[in-house]
Design an enzyme around this catalytic site. Structure first.
Site, PDB file in Angstrom:
ATOM      1  N   GLY A 187      11.801   2.744  -0.119  1.00  0.00           N
ATOM      2  CA  GLY A 187      12.131   1.889   0.974  1.00  0.00           C
ATOM      3  C   GLY A 187      13.523   1.584   1.165  1.00  0.00           C
ATOM      4  O   GLY A 187      13.969   0.670   1.775  1.00  0.00           O
TER       5      GLY A 187
ATOM      6  N   ASN B 107      15.497   3.461   2.954  1.00  0.00           N
ATOM      7  CA  ASN B 107      15.802   3.463   4.236  1.00  0.00           C
ATOM      8  C   ASN B 107      15.439   2.281   5.063  1.00  0.00           C
ATOM      9  O   ASN B 107      16.188   1.609   6.172  1.00  0.00           O
ATOM     10  CB  ASN B 107      15.292   4.738   5.140  1.00  0.00           C
ATOM     11  CG  ASN B 107      15.916   5.751   4.830  1.00  0.00           C
ATOM     12  OD1 ASN B 107      16.994   6.056   5.561  1.00  0.00           O
ATOM     13  ND2 ASN B 107      15.438   6.784   3.981  1.00  0.00           N
TER      14      ASN B 107
ATOM     15  N   MET C 182       4.860   9.531   3.109  1.00  0.00           N
ATOM     16  CA  MET C 182       4.322  10.923   2.602  1.00  0.00           C
ATOM     17  C   MET C 182       3.104  11.254   3.061  1.00  0.00           C
ATOM     18  O   MET C 182       2.208  11.973   2.267  1.00  0.00           O
ATOM     19  CB  MET C 182       4.653  10.820   1.120  1.00  0.00           C
ATOM     20  CG  MET C 182       5.730  10.278   0.482  1.00  0.00           C
ATOM     21  SD  MET C 182       7.315  11.408   1.148  1.00  0.00           S
ATOM     22  CE  MET C 182       6.938  12.784   0.301  1.00  0.00           C
TER      23      MET C 182
ATOM     24  N   ILE D 190       0.654  13.296   6.308  1.00  0.00           N
ATOM     25  CA  ILE D 190       0.847  14.176   7.382  1.00  0.00           C
ATOM     26  C   ILE D 190       0.132  13.240   8.655  1.00  0.00           C
ATOM     27  O   ILE D 190      -0.864  12.767   8.421  1.00  0.00           O
ATOM     28  CB  ILE D 190       0.081  15.392   7.103  1.00  0.00           C
ATOM     29  CG1 ILE D 190       1.173  16.263   6.452  1.00  0.00           C
ATOM     30  CG2 ILE D 190      -0.140  16.194   8.679  1.00  0.00           C
ATOM     31  CD1 ILE D 190       0.304  17.583   5.855  1.00  0.00           C
TER      32      ILE D 190
ATOM     33  N   ASN E  56      11.089   9.875  12.621  1.00  0.00           N
ATOM     34  CA  ASN E  56      11.219  10.347  11.000  1.00  0.00           C
ATOM     35  C   ASN E  56      12.810  10.701  10.686  1.00  0.00           C
ATOM     36  O   ASN E  56      13.340  11.053  11.515  1.00  0.00           O
ATOM     37  CB  ASN E  56      10.191  11.210  10.886  1.00  0.00           C
ATOM     38  CG  ASN E  56      10.121  11.762   9.409  1.00  0.00           C
ATOM     39  OD1 ASN E  56       9.950  10.747   8.516  1.00  0.00           O
ATOM     40  ND2 ASN E  56      10.172  13.007   8.982  1.00  0.00           N
TER      41      ASN E  56
ATOM     42  N   HIS F 182      14.261  13.118   7.737  1.00  0.00           N
ATOM     43  CA  HIS F 182      13.869  14.372   6.964  1.00  0.00           C
ATOM     44  C   HIS F 182      15.473  14.739   6.206  1.00  0.00           C
ATOM     45  O   HIS F 182      16.184  14.992   6.628  1.00  0.00           O
ATOM     46  CB  HIS F 182      13.458  15.258   7.763  1.00  0.00           C
ATOM     47  CG  HIS F 182      13.166  16.642   6.860  1.00  0.00           C
ATOM     48  ND1 HIS F 182      11.508  16.663   6.037  1.00  0.00           N
ATOM     49  CD2 HIS F 182      13.660  17.775   6.500  1.00  0.00           C
ATOM     50  CE1 HIS F 182      11.587  17.671   5.827  1.00  0.00           C
ATOM     51  NE2 HIS F 182      12.858  18.392   5.883  1.00  0.00           N
TER      52      HIS F 182
HETATM   53  C1  GRF Z   1      14.047   9.999   2.049  1.00  0.00           C
HETATM   54  O1  GRF Z   1      14.817  10.689   1.604  1.00  0.00           O
HETATM   55  C2  GRF Z   1      13.424  10.738   3.534  1.00  0.00           C
HETATM   56  O2  GRF Z   1      14.455  11.525   3.803  1.00  0.00           O
HETATM   57  C3  GRF Z   1      12.331  11.112   3.077  1.00  0.00           C
HETATM   58  O3  GRF Z   1      11.648  10.384   2.151  1.00  0.00           O
HETATM   59  C4  GRF Z   1      12.843   9.508   1.501  1.00  0.00           C
HETATM   60  C5  GRF Z   1      12.731   8.259   1.688  1.00  0.00           C
HETATM   61  O4  GRF Z   1      13.474   7.412   0.823  1.00  0.00           O
HETATM   62  N1  GRF Z   1      11.441  11.478   4.442  1.00  0.00           N
HETATM   63  P1  GRF Z   1      13.237   5.891   0.846  1.00  0.00           P
HETATM   64  O5  GRF Z   1      11.868   5.501   0.459  1.00  0.00           O
HETATM   65  O6  GRF Z   1      13.624   5.455   2.249  1.00  0.00           O
HETATM   66  O7  GRF Z   1      14.265   5.249  -0.367  1.00  0.00           O
END
Ligand code: GRF
Length: 198
Positions: free
Chosen positions: A15, A17, A93, A95, A110, A112
């Site tokens: 989490g 982000n 995580m 689909i 999203n 990536h």
């Molecule tokens: C990130 O690196 C993102 O690119 C990928 O999953 C990771 C999530 O990290 N989709 P966080 O849970 O936000 O720390």
């Protein structure tokens, strides 16, 4: 505050982000509200981050659903009941199926950890290291049915150093993610006619 665009976040793990988005909101750089975080793993650290920050959160454990479509129906229902304007996938995580994409058409973003279209799918960081590219990075895109193939909104390059392993590279990519995701969300909200300039 009632008129702020309402973000619905989907997260599975750490989490960071989500936290970066919350920080930009608190700092006044992103005019939005995290109205609800949906997470799917009972032990996900994102849950603690939500509790610490007083962010509404709910567990929808995918193991309790008979199919991906049924989970996505529940997600769409929950976000619609909460008047979510934009879904932000932040380390989700799972689909995503047509059910969710149709109900939130062009309203799901999203991030990536590669410069798409290179290295889509799982283990993007490992793929980049294995391939031996000298530059990788991160990409914010609109979610469509084809995994990691939707229209690109923003990218940031991250050089790969000779000394990098998965952890060191991931740490630098995450710094880049936290830099580009919140302003890209803000710009997209404005494009949707939902945003205000902070
Ligand atoms: C990130 O690196 C993102 O690119 C990928 O999953 C990771 C999530 O990290 N989709 P966080 O849970 O936000 O720390």
């Amino acid at each position: 505050m009632g008129n702020l665009p309402r973000l619905g976040i989907l997260a599975s793990g750490n989490g960071s982000n989500m936290a970066a988005i919350a920080d930009r909101i608190e700092g006044g750089d992103l005019a939005a509200e995290i109205a609800l975080v949906i997470y799917n793993n009972p032990d996900a650290y994102v849950k603690k981050r939500c509790i610490d920050r007083g962010i509404p959160h709910i567990l929808l454990d995918h193991r309790q659903f008979l199919s991906r479509a049924l989970l996505d129906t529940k997600i769409a229902d929950t976000f619609q009941e909460n008047n979510i304007d934009l879904i932000v996938m932040a380390g989700w995580m799972r689909i995503v199926t047509k059910v969710l994409i149709d109900r939130f058409s062009r309203k799901i973003l999203n991030i990536h950890p590669s410069l798409l279209p290179s290295f889509p799918g799982h283990k993007a960081i490992e793929q980049a290291l294995e391939y031996g590219v000298k530059i990788t990075g991160c990409t914010v895109h609109i979610v469509t049915l084809e995994v990691d193939r939707g229209p690109i909104l923003a990218q940031k390059a991250v050089p790969i150093l000779p000394t990098d392993d998965r952890q060191t590279l991931q740490a630098r990519i995450q710094v880049a993610e936290h830099e580009i995701y919140p302003p890209t969300i803000g710009a997209y909200l404005r494009e949707m006619g939902k945003g205000t300039t902070p």
